[in-house]
Motif scaffolding. Sequence first.
Motif, PDB file in Angstrom:
ATOM      1  N   UNK A  84      -9.201 -10.577  -7.972  1.00  0.00           N
ATOM      2  CA  UNK A  84      -8.694 -10.158  -6.660  1.00  0.00           C
ATOM      3  C   UNK A  84      -9.809 -10.260  -5.629  1.00  0.00           C
ATOM      4  N   UNK A  85      -9.415 -10.510  -4.389  1.00  0.00           N
ATOM      5  CA  UNK A  85     -10.366 -10.599  -3.283  1.00  0.00           C
ATOM      6  C   UNK A  85      -9.883  -9.702  -2.155  1.00  0.00           C
ATOM      7  N   UNK A  86     -10.616  -8.632  -1.827  1.00  0.00           N
ATOM      8  CA  UNK A  86     -10.213  -7.764  -0.710  1.00  0.00           C
ATOM      9  C   UNK A  86     -10.492  -8.434   0.624  1.00  0.00           C
ATOM     10  N   UNK A  87      -9.499  -8.427   1.511  1.00  0.00           N
ATOM     11  CA  UNK A  87      -9.635  -9.038   2.832  1.00  0.00           C
ATOM     12  C   UNK A  87      -8.907  -8.189   3.872  1.00  0.00           C
ATOM     13  N   UNK A  88      -9.439  -8.167   5.092  1.00  0.00           N
ATOM     14  CA  UNK A  88      -8.787  -7.474   6.190  1.00  0.00           C
ATOM     15  C   UNK A  88      -7.754  -8.416   6.801  1.00  0.00           C
ATOM     16  N   UNK A  89      -6.478  -8.086   6.616  1.00  0.00           N
ATOM     17  CA  UNK A  89      -5.390  -8.953   7.067  1.00  0.00           C
ATOM     18  C   UNK A  89      -4.419  -8.190   7.960  1.00  0.00           C
ATOM     19  N   UNK A  90      -3.607  -8.935   8.671  1.00  0.00           N
ATOM     20  CA  UNK A  90      -2.567  -8.336   9.514  1.00  0.00           C
ATOM     21  C   UNK A  90      -1.271  -8.274   8.712  1.00  0.00           C
ATOM     22  N   UNK A  91      -0.773  -7.053   8.505  1.00  0.00           N
ATOM     23  CA  UNK A  91       0.471  -6.837   7.768  1.00  0.00           C
ATOM     24  C   UNK A  91       1.401  -6.007   8.640  1.00  0.00           C
ATOM     25  N   UNK A  92       2.555  -6.575   8.967  1.00  0.00           N
ATOM     26  CA  UNK A  92       3.541  -5.894   9.821  1.00  0.00           C
ATOM     27  C   UNK A  92       2.910  -5.429  11.144  1.00  0.00           C
ATOM     28  N   UNK A  93       2.067  -6.281  11.703  1.00  0.00           N
ATOM     29  CA  UNK A  93       1.469  -5.974  12.997  1.00  0.00           C
ATOM     30  C   UNK A  93       0.253  -5.064  12.939  1.00  0.00           C
ATOM     31  N   UNK A  94      -0.145  -4.625  11.738  1.00  0.00           N
ATOM     32  CA  UNK A  94      -1.296  -3.730  11.598  1.00  0.00           C
ATOM     33  C   UNK A  94      -2.352  -4.366  10.702  1.00  0.00           C
ATOM     34  N   UNK A  95      -3.625  -4.108  11.037  1.00  0.00           N
ATOM     35  CA  UNK A  95      -4.715  -4.602  10.207  1.00  0.00           C
ATOM     36  C   UNK A  95      -4.983  -3.625   9.070  1.00  0.00           C
ATOM     37  N   UNK A  96      -5.078  -4.149   7.868  1.00  0.00           N
ATOM     38  CA  UNK A  96      -5.367  -3.304   6.709  1.00  0.00           C
ATOM     39  C   UNK A  96      -6.026  -4.158   5.625  1.00  0.00           C
ATOM     40  N   UNK A  97      -6.792  -3.505   4.761  1.00  0.00           N
ATOM     41  CA  UNK A  97      -7.458  -4.199   3.664  1.00  0.00           C
ATOM     42  C   UNK A  97      -6.441  -4.473   2.565  1.00  0.00           C
ATOM     43  N   UNK A  98      -6.301  -5.737   2.205  1.00  0.00           N
ATOM     44  CA  UNK A  98      -5.334  -6.166   1.201  1.00  0.00           C
ATOM     45  C   UNK A  98      -6.073  -6.831   0.036  1.00  0.00           C
ATOM     46  N   UNK A  99      -5.663  -6.504  -1.173  1.00  0.00           N
ATOM     47  CA  UNK A  99      -6.197  -7.174  -2.357  1.00  0.00           C
ATOM     48  C   UNK A  99      -5.389  -8.443  -2.589  1.00  0.00           C
ATOM     49  N   UNK A 100      -6.013  -9.579  -2.386  1.00  0.00           N
ATOM     50  CA  UNK A 100      -5.326 -10.855  -2.601  1.00  0.00           C
ATOM     51  C   UNK A 100      -5.525 -11.286  -4.053  1.00  0.00           C
ATOM     52  N   UNK A 101      -4.457 -11.458  -4.819  1.00  0.00           N
ATOM     53  CA  UNK A 101      -4.619 -11.947  -6.189  1.00  0.00           C
ATOM     54  C   UNK A 101      -4.942 -13.441  -6.185  1.00  0.00           C
ATOM     55  N   UNK A 102      -5.848 -13.844  -7.048  1.00  0.00           N
ATOM     56  CA  UNK A 102      -6.142 -15.273  -7.211  1.00  0.00           C
ATOM     57  C   UNK A 102      -6.109 -15.592  -8.704  1.00  0.00           C
ATOM     58  N   UNK A 103      -5.847 -16.840  -9.014  1.00  0.00           N
ATOM     59  CA  UNK A 103      -5.817 -17.301 -10.403  1.00  0.00           C
ATOM     60  C   UNK A 103      -6.730 -18.511 -10.525  1.00  0.00           C
ATOM     61  N   UNK A 104      -7.628 -18.475 -11.514  1.00  0.00           N
ATOM     62  CA  UNK A 104      -8.520 -19.604 -11.771  1.00  0.00           C
ATOM     63  C   UNK A 104      -8.035 -20.316 -13.031  1.00  0.00           C
TER      64      UNK A 104
END
Length: 364
Positions: free
Chosen positions: A129-149
């Motif tokens: 997982x990679x934590x990133x500050x993203x816009x979700x439903x108009x609000x900025x929040x830290x999201x854990x993005x799942x990745x697969x290698x």
Amino acid sequence: MRGRKRAAPKKRAAEEEEKKREEEGGGCGGGSSSGGDSKSPEELKKESTTKGASRGKRVKAPPKPKQEPEFFREKRNLEDLWQAAFPVGTEWENMDKLQEINWNFSNLEDAFEEGGELYGKTVYLFGSTEPQLLVVNGEQKVILIPIVVAVVSPIPPSDKIGIKSVQRENEEIVPMKAMKMAWVPYVPLENRQSRVDRLKTQIFTLGCTQRRSALKHLKTERVKQYDYCLPYFQPLKADDDEEDTVVNIMFPLEPPVVCDFDWELDNLEDFTDELIKDEALPEDQKDAFKDYVKEQVRETKKTQKQAREARRKAIEDMDPKTKAAFENMRFYKFYPVQTLDTPDISSVKVPYINRYYGKAHVVM
């Protein structure tokens, strides 16, 4: 004979009288013969209604609504493949956050279809997982993005796990089984009714059998080990990190002094004075800090030398087939595809995997 003839007129008279009463409404199927007890049709209707109400009115149940047939979306054959790859290094308390967004890895599924990058190849998958500050439903929040290698290789890339973080002074390389991890065959949905031992799978995922419910019985240090796990890989050629001259410093104070020191570019005396000037380091801790940094540099150089020696010996001991497999390994890093239900991650995609694997050959 005469007596019977005299009776006939009386009988006819009685029948006519009865008929007359019925016509006047006085009799209704056996009413009273007394004219004073006869009732009008309105009274009989009211009496009938009152009696019916006293017995309880029978209400007809409304017709049941016609149920529409329920349709279930047919699952894709490899739909849960990305979830089968354990997200190594993700904190246990954050595991459920991966389900808060409807992530879609149809690009990973397509890669195994005919014409795809991974079609017909033996592949080993692990998640992260990679934590990133993203816009979700108009609000900025830290999201854990799942990745697969995806590692394309005829043999497993490694049977070890690295445990390393800024908070941990020493790096550990342990067998996967020490962390209850192993490469396990992945069975597509369409084959799950078949006997697994008869299937010839070419897809393996890094699985973990540690039960979350049992974590409360483990020591804190043991639980934290999972947070710092990284899939380990020892390439034939040294990567950039192995020759890195930067050490991560975390000098034990309250709060700790956290910084990076480059032993080739930074002068330790000037570096320490700058920290004191910025009030990040108390002046009475100057000598202790310098000694600590020197020790970290020595340990890092020692670790790098050991890694070079281990690589050299590993290459010498390899049989030609294994060596060829390592030389031809390719790494594919998959991010979720963009959908209406997911935040935009197009600007945060990077090829870097981890300190051991380095960078992916292809980012999807």
